[in-house]
Design an enzyme around this catalytic site. Structure first.
Site, PDB file in Angstrom:
ATOM      1  CD  GLU A  32       3.328  10.577   8.971  1.00 43.26           C
ATOM      2  OE1 GLU A  32       3.455  11.321   9.962  1.00 43.26           O
ATOM      3  OE2 GLU A  32       3.075   9.357   9.066  1.00 43.26           O
ATOM      4  CG  ASP A  64      -2.590   3.796   1.308  1.00 39.59           C
ATOM      5  OD1 ASP A  64      -1.610   3.579   2.049  1.00 39.59           O
ATOM      6  OD2 ASP A  64      -3.679   3.209   1.441  1.00 39.59           O
ATOM      7  CD  GLU A  65       0.742   6.295   6.962  1.00 37.99           C
ATOM      8  OE1 GLU A  65       1.243   6.819   7.970  1.00 37.99           O
ATOM      9  OE2 GLU A  65       0.092   5.237   7.015  1.00 37.99           O
ATOM     10  CG  ASN A  78       7.830 -17.494  -4.702  1.00 40.20           C
ATOM     11  OD1 ASN A  78       6.643 -17.329  -4.477  1.00 40.20           O
ATOM     12  ND2 ASN A  78       8.630 -18.127  -3.852  1.00 40.20           N
ATOM     13  CG  HIS A 120       1.432   0.810   5.000  1.00 39.59           C
ATOM     14  ND1 HIS A 120       1.135   1.521   6.147  1.00 39.59           N
ATOM     15  CD2 HIS A 120       0.699   1.346   4.005  1.00 39.59           C
ATOM     16  CE1 HIS A 120       0.234   2.444   5.845  1.00 39.59           C
ATOM     17  NE2 HIS A 120      -0.044   2.364   4.557  1.00 39.59           N
ATOM     18  CD  GLN A 167       7.238 -16.761   0.221  1.00 42.04           C
ATOM     19  OE1 GLN A 167       6.789 -17.498   1.110  1.00 42.04           O
ATOM     20  NE2 GLN A 167       8.492 -16.845  -0.188  1.00 42.04           N
ATOM     21  CG  ASP A 168       0.594 -17.178   0.587  1.00 40.45           C
ATOM     22  OD1 ASP A 168      -0.409 -17.543  -0.031  1.00 40.45           O
ATOM     23  OD2 ASP A 168       1.751 -17.560   0.303  1.00 40.45           O
ATOM     24  CG  HIS A 189       4.295 -18.003   3.914  1.00 43.19           C
ATOM     25  ND1 HIS A 189       3.744 -17.957   2.658  1.00 43.19           N
ATOM     26  CD2 HIS A 189       5.083 -19.111   3.928  1.00 43.19           C
ATOM     27  CE1 HIS A 189       4.156 -18.988   1.955  1.00 43.19           C
ATOM     28  NE2 HIS A 189       4.976 -19.702   2.697  1.00 43.19           N
ATOM     29  NE  ARG A 224      -2.987  -0.534   3.367  1.00 45.82           N
ATOM     30  CZ  ARG A 224      -2.969   0.451   4.263  1.00 45.82           C
ATOM     31  NH1 ARG A 224      -3.205   1.694   3.913  1.00 45.82           N
ATOM     32  NH2 ARG A 224      -2.690   0.185   5.520  1.00 45.82           N
ATOM     33  CG  HIS A 267       5.439  -0.182   8.703  1.00 48.46           C
ATOM     34  ND1 HIS A 267       5.660   1.179   8.720  1.00 48.46           N
ATOM     35  CD2 HIS A 267       4.097  -0.346   8.687  1.00 48.46           C
ATOM     36  CE1 HIS A 267       4.494   1.809   8.733  1.00 48.46           C
ATOM     37  NE2 HIS A 267       3.532   0.901   8.706  1.00 48.46           N
TER      38      HIS A 267
END
Length: 205
Positions: free
Chosen positions: A75, A52-53, A192, A72, A66-67, A107, A50, A112
């Site tokens: 900001e 979006d931040e 993969n 993320h 992976q799963d 997994h 994501r 972050h």
């Protein structure tokens, strides 16, 4: 799901993910906003990338997400001004989170940002990398937490370790020829990239 982000006070522009050739994003995965995915990447079910931040988020060629993996970041902009402390520079460009080439994110890994994981590194199941820079050809064994440090090239982090000081990071063992997981990442990358290729082919048929 591949979609644009929304405009907020910490994200002034709408971006659409860039997806390289040969990359497969499973329908149950989410890739949102300012995300750059290279070539031949497998993005497995329930993964979330994501941008979006914190942004941009980058993943290099031949890597795998992976799963249940989450990428993320904190900001990187507020009211139109950059938040420099939440960015890392790699090859002259700034990123909220940067994952190099031939990196395996197993997994339920969390990357972050601000965070960097360089080429040919394996990040084991349920590990967290946060506010950290991890070098090339490292192995992060399952369940490790890495916060606020730099890990040199060619080190491994034992399973379940919590690395929160640079002194602890500098004391991490070097990968030697007798380390049992020395070559594991090569096999994971092979599996993969083959899965990405074959899933793409099956959807074209």
């Amino acid at each position: 799901m591949i979609e644009k982000n929304v405009v907020t006070d910490f994200c002034s522009q709408v971006s659409e993910p860039e997806i390289g050739s040969g990359t497969y994003v499973h329908p149950l995965a989410a890739v949102i906003g300012n995300v750059i995915l290279g070539r031949n990447i497998m993005v497995s079910p329930t993964a979330a990338v994501r941008g979006d931040e914190g942004q941009p988020l980058f993943v290099g060629d031949d890597s795998n997400i992976q799963d249940g993996v989450v990428i993320h970041a904190l900001e990187t902009e507020l009211n139109g001004a950059p938040v420099a402390k939440n960015l890392y520079e790699v090859d002259g460009r700034s990123y909220a989170a940067y994952v190099g080439c031939r990196v395996s994110l197993a997994h339920q890994v969390q990357i972050h940002g601000p965070a960097v994981v360089l080429d040919d590194t394996f990040v084991g199941m349920k590990s967290l990398v946060f506010k950290s820079f991890v070098g090339k050809k490292c192995v992060i064994e399952p369940g490790a937490i890495i916060m606020g440090v730099t890990v040199e090239d060619g080190r491994y982090v034992p399973a379940g370790s919590i690395i929160r000081s640079q002194e602890e990071a500098d004391a991490l063992p070097k990968i030697t020829d007798d380390y049992p997981f020395k070559d594991m990442n090569k096999g994971v990358v092979h599996v993969n990239t083959a899965l990405a290729r074959q899933y793409l082919a099956s959807h074209k048929g």
